[in-house]
Design an enzyme around this catalytic site. Structure first.
Site, PDB file in Angstrom:
ATOM      1  N   ALA A  84      -5.312  -2.565   5.708  1.00 53.34           N
ATOM      2  CA  ALA A  84      -6.707  -2.242   6.012  1.00 53.34           C
ATOM      3  C   ALA A  84      -7.546  -2.348   4.749  1.00 53.34           C
ATOM      4  O   ALA A  84      -7.009  -2.341   3.637  1.00 53.34           O
ATOM      5  CB  ALA A  84      -6.802  -0.807   6.558  1.00 53.34           C
ATOM      6  N   TRP A 100      -6.069  11.517   4.853  1.00 53.34           N
ATOM      7  CA  TRP A 100      -5.879  11.965   3.465  1.00 53.34           C
ATOM      8  C   TRP A 100      -4.473  11.616   2.952  1.00 53.34           C
ATOM      9  O   TRP A 100      -3.742  12.478   2.462  1.00 53.34           O
ATOM     10  CB  TRP A 100      -6.089  13.468   3.374  1.00 53.34           C
ATOM     11  N   GLY A 110       0.806  -1.219   0.000  1.00 52.86           N
ATOM     12  CA  GLY A 110       0.000   0.000   0.000  1.00 52.86           C
ATOM     13  C   GLY A 110       0.838   1.268   0.000  1.00 52.86           C
ATOM     14  O   GLY A 110       2.060   1.227  -0.115  1.00 52.86           O
ATOM     15  N   TYR A 126     -16.784   2.452   6.707  1.00 50.58           N
ATOM     16  CA  TYR A 126     -15.321   2.459   6.865  1.00 50.58           C
ATOM     17  C   TYR A 126     -14.937   3.057   8.221  1.00 50.58           C
ATOM     18  O   TYR A 126     -14.153   2.470   8.978  1.00 50.58           O
ATOM     19  CB  TYR A 126     -14.692   3.255   5.720  1.00 50.58           C
ATOM     20  N   LYS A 135     -13.121   1.057  11.324  1.00 51.49           N
ATOM     21  CA  LYS A 135     -11.797   1.460  11.822  1.00 51.49           C
ATOM     22  C   LYS A 135     -11.894   1.820  13.317  1.00 51.49           C
ATOM     23  O   LYS A 135     -10.991   1.513  14.087  1.00 51.49           O
ATOM     24  CB  LYS A 135     -11.241   2.634  11.009  1.00 51.49           C
ATOM     25  N   THR A 154      -9.415  -0.075   2.737  1.00 49.43           N
ATOM     26  CA  THR A 154      -9.403   1.395   2.668  1.00 49.43           C
ATOM     27  C   THR A 154     -10.372   1.958   1.626  1.00 49.43           C
ATOM     28  O   THR A 154     -10.418   3.164   1.434  1.00 49.43           O
ATOM     29  CB  THR A 154      -7.979   1.910   2.351  1.00 49.43           C
ATOM     30  N   LEU A 190       1.397   3.601   2.473  1.00 49.12           N
ATOM     31  CA  LEU A 190       2.298   3.697   3.623  1.00 49.12           C
ATOM     32  C   LEU A 190       3.425   2.678   3.501  1.00 49.12           C
ATOM     33  O   LEU A 190       4.589   2.980   3.786  1.00 49.12           O
ATOM     34  CB  LEU A 190       1.483   3.465   4.913  1.00 49.12           C
TER      35      LEU A 190
HETATM   36  N1  LIG Z   1      -5.475   6.263   2.330  1.00 52.08           N
HETATM   37  C1  LIG Z   1      -5.869   7.215   3.156  1.00 52.08           C
HETATM   38  O1  LIG Z   1      -6.243   8.320   2.738  1.00 52.08           O
HETATM   39  C2  LIG Z   1      -5.909   6.966   4.648  1.00 52.08           C
HETATM   40  C3  LIG Z   1      -6.384   7.973   5.482  1.00 52.08           C
HETATM   41  C4  LIG Z   1      -6.411   7.755   6.860  1.00 52.08           C
HETATM   42  C5  LIG Z   1      -5.966   6.541   7.377  1.00 52.08           C
HETATM   43  N2  LIG Z   1      -5.526   5.573   6.536  1.00 52.08           N
HETATM   44  C6  LIG Z   1      -5.077   4.304   7.145  1.00 52.08           C
HETATM   45  O2  LIG Z   1      -3.673   4.206   6.914  1.00 52.08           O
HETATM   46  C7  LIG Z   1      -3.318   2.834   6.722  1.00 52.08           C
HETATM   47  C8  LIG Z   1      -2.510   2.717   5.436  1.00 52.08           C
HETATM   48  O3  LIG Z   1      -3.308   3.209   4.369  1.00 52.08           O
HETATM   49  P1  LIG Z   1      -2.826   3.126   2.855  1.00 52.08           P
HETATM   50  O4  LIG Z   1      -3.373   4.314   2.155  1.00 52.08           O
HETATM   51  O5  LIG Z   1      -1.390   2.797   2.796  1.00 52.08           O
HETATM   52  O6  LIG Z   1      -3.689   1.888   2.390  1.00 52.08           O
HETATM   53  P2  LIG Z   1      -3.636   1.097   0.992  1.00 52.08           P
HETATM   54  O7  LIG Z   1      -2.721   1.779   0.053  1.00 52.08           O
HETATM   55  O8  LIG Z   1      -5.055   0.821   0.619  1.00 52.08           O
HETATM   56  O9  LIG Z   1      -2.955  -0.251   1.468  1.00 52.08           O
HETATM   57  C9  LIG Z   1      -3.617  -1.140   2.333  1.00 52.08           C
HETATM   58  C10 LIG Z   1      -2.966  -2.470   2.172  1.00 52.08           C
HETATM   59  O10 LIG Z   1      -3.691  -3.435   2.965  1.00 52.08           O
HETATM   60  C11 LIG Z   1      -3.732  -4.624   2.222  1.00 52.08           C
HETATM   61  N3  LIG Z   1      -4.821  -5.505   2.584  1.00 52.08           N
HETATM   62  C12 LIG Z   1      -6.142  -5.310   2.371  1.00 52.08           C
HETATM   63  N4  LIG Z   1      -6.842  -6.399   2.715  1.00 52.08           N
HETATM   64  C13 LIG Z   1      -5.941  -7.304   3.171  1.00 52.08           C
HETATM   65  C14 LIG Z   1      -6.043  -8.626   3.647  1.00 52.08           C
HETATM   66  N5  LIG Z   1      -7.225  -9.262   3.730  1.00 52.08           N
HETATM   67  N6  LIG Z   1      -4.911  -9.257   4.050  1.00 52.08           N
HETATM   68  C15 LIG Z   1      -3.707  -8.652   3.950  1.00 52.08           C
HETATM   69  N7  LIG Z   1      -3.536  -7.402   3.493  1.00 52.08           N
HETATM   70  C16 LIG Z   1      -4.653  -6.724   3.095  1.00 52.08           C
HETATM   71  C17 LIG Z   1      -3.893  -4.176   0.786  1.00 52.08           C
HETATM   72  O11 LIG Z   1      -3.513  -5.198  -0.094  1.00 52.08           O
HETATM   73  P3  LIG Z   1      -4.352  -5.368  -1.487  1.00 52.08           P
HETATM   74  O12 LIG Z   1      -4.384  -4.012  -2.106  1.00 52.08           O
HETATM   75  O13 LIG Z   1      -3.555  -6.368  -2.227  1.00 52.08           O
HETATM   76  O14 LIG Z   1      -5.696  -5.854  -1.067  1.00 52.08           O
HETATM   77  C18 LIG Z   1      -2.977  -2.963   0.719  1.00 52.08           C
HETATM   78  O15 LIG Z   1      -1.672  -3.297   0.335  1.00 52.08           O
HETATM   79  C19 LIG Z   1      -4.625   2.046   6.744  1.00 52.08           C
HETATM   80  O16 LIG Z   1      -4.782   1.484   8.026  1.00 52.08           O
HETATM   81  C20 LIG Z   1      -5.696   3.079   6.501  1.00 52.08           C
HETATM   82  O17 LIG Z   1      -6.925   2.727   7.105  1.00 52.08           O
HETATM   83  C21 LIG Z   1      -5.475   5.756   5.188  1.00 52.08           C
END
Ligand SMILES: NC(=O)c1ccc[n+]([C@@H]2O[C@H](COP(=O)([O-])OP(=O)(O)OC[C@H]3O[C@@H](n4cnc5c(N)ncnc54)[C@H](OP(=O)(O)O)[C@@H]3O)[C@@H](O)[C@H]2O)c1
Length: 308
Positions: free
Chosen positions: A76, A166, A19, A141, A145, A78, A21
């Site tokens: 997560a 974000w 992802g 969502y 969370k 997301t 992060l």
């Molecule tokens: N993106 C935002 O704007 C945002 C904002 C606030 C907080 N956050 C939090 O920050 C954290 C990192 O976010 P991010 O943007 O890096 O998220 P991301 O790019 O969507 O990456 C999430 C990762 O989790 C993996 N994942 C999903 N389902 C899974 C499963 N069943 N088993 C194992 N891995 C799984 C995904 O793999 P696949 O893609 O292969 O499914 C993906 O690599 C998350 O906890 C998110 O809730 C994000």
């Protein structure tokens, strides 16, 4: 085992390696002297261990295989709109898998830092939100969370939950990338000006999470680039730093936008996060405009964008 206050020599397992992060955690961990072990959903380049964390026993097996001193749980569900369509799927990942990870860590005496979101807040008053503000999510969502946060801290109140917001960065789809692609293709974009939050560069979050893990912080923390932006202001800053005329970014109300492009999930109107507790530990993220100024020119070059 790392000496207290540092991660020097520590084995750190991080989930969500594929992802946004996850793209920045290996470098941040190595810079702190830690040994990163990456866990992804599927096997691939840069993934040390692959697991579907919604499978019973997957978290325990991961901890057994990686033998970490610390886990940073970033994986997560997301997809905010997808969660409205499949609440069970979102809950399985954001609540059950988070609980299993926390219980597996507690059982083996491994410290855990779990990542959460500004979407635990409604955004209908209260921003900038301090860490102890009552959560009141308005989407599936956000609710999943929030329940994941509760499950992590119920497993061990000594664990840390770091809320961010974000996020952008890495090779995946994100807001600044979409803005640049649309501007390059169409020469204009409409962006909502009544939704505000804390845009955060995933690389800055990775550094801050590593610092928080080294400091041994427990409980809820807010880690986001400082300051408040509307989506419109963020898109204007992105346009400007890529060399596009800022007038190409046009404001629209959320109501007007949803009339054209209906979305199932409600978004917080203003979910700016205030970092009080991490700041007390000396962990402060730079202002969002500084992070955007740094990142966008690199992103534009990567996308091969030549402004009109
Ligand atoms: N993106 C935002 O704007 C945002 C904002 C606030 C907080 N956050 C939090 O920050 C954290 C990192 O976010 P991010 O943007 O890096 O998220 P991301 O790019 O969507 O990456 C999430 C990762 O989790 C993996 N994942 C999903 N389902 C899974 C499963 N069943 N088993 C194992 N891995 C799984 C995904 O793999 P696949 O893609 O292969 O499914 C993906 O690599 C998350 O906890 C998110 O809730 C994000």
């Amino acid at each position: 085992m790392a000496p207290p206050g540092t991660l020097d020599g520590a084995r750190v397992l991080f989930t969500g390696a594929g992802g946004q992060l996850g793209a920045y955690l290996p470098a941040a961990l190595r810079a702190a002297g830690a040994q990163p072990v990456s866990a992804g959903h599927r096997e691939g380049p840069g993934i040390d261990l692959a697991a579907d964390l919604t499978r019973l026993g997957a978290a325990e097996r991961l901890i057994e295989d990686a033998r970490p001193d610390l886990v940073i749980h970033g994986a997560a569900w997301t997809d905010v709109d997808g969660a409205e369509r499949d609440p069970g799927g979102a809950r399985a990942m954001n609540v059950d898998a988070a609980r299993w990870m926390a219980e597996a860590c507690r059982a083996r005496g491994v410290r855990l830092v779990a990542v959460s979101t500004d979407f635990v807040f409604s955004g209908q008053g209260g921003a900038p939100y301090p860490e102890d503000a009552a959560s009141d999510p308005i989407s599936v969502y956000g609710r999943t969370k929030r329940d994941g946060e509760l499950a992590v801290l119920a497993a061990d109140p000594g664990f840390a939950v770091a809320r961010t917001a974000w996020l952008y960065g890495g090779p995946a789809k994100h807001f600044p990338r979409t803005v640049l692609n649309v501007l390059a293709a169409r020469g204009s974009i409409e962006v909502v000006d009544d939704e505000a939050g804390s845009p955060t560069f995933a690389g800055d979050l990775a550094d801050a999470l590593v610092a928080l893990a080294a400091a041994g912080g427990a409980g809820i923390f807010h880690l986001a680039n400082a300051g408040r932006a509307s989506r419109f202001e963020l898109a204007q800053a992105v346009a400007w730093h890529a060399g596009f005329p800022v007038e190409w970014v046009q404001p629209i109300s959320t109501e007007g936008f949803l009339a054209k492009f209906p979305l199932p999930a409600a978004r917080p109107a203003d979910s700016e996060l205030r970092n009080i507790r991490a700041a007390d530990l000396g962990i402060v993220l730079r202002p969002w405009r500084a992070a955007i100024a740094d990142y966008v020119p690199r992103l534009a070059r990567e996308l091969g964008i030549t402004p009109h």
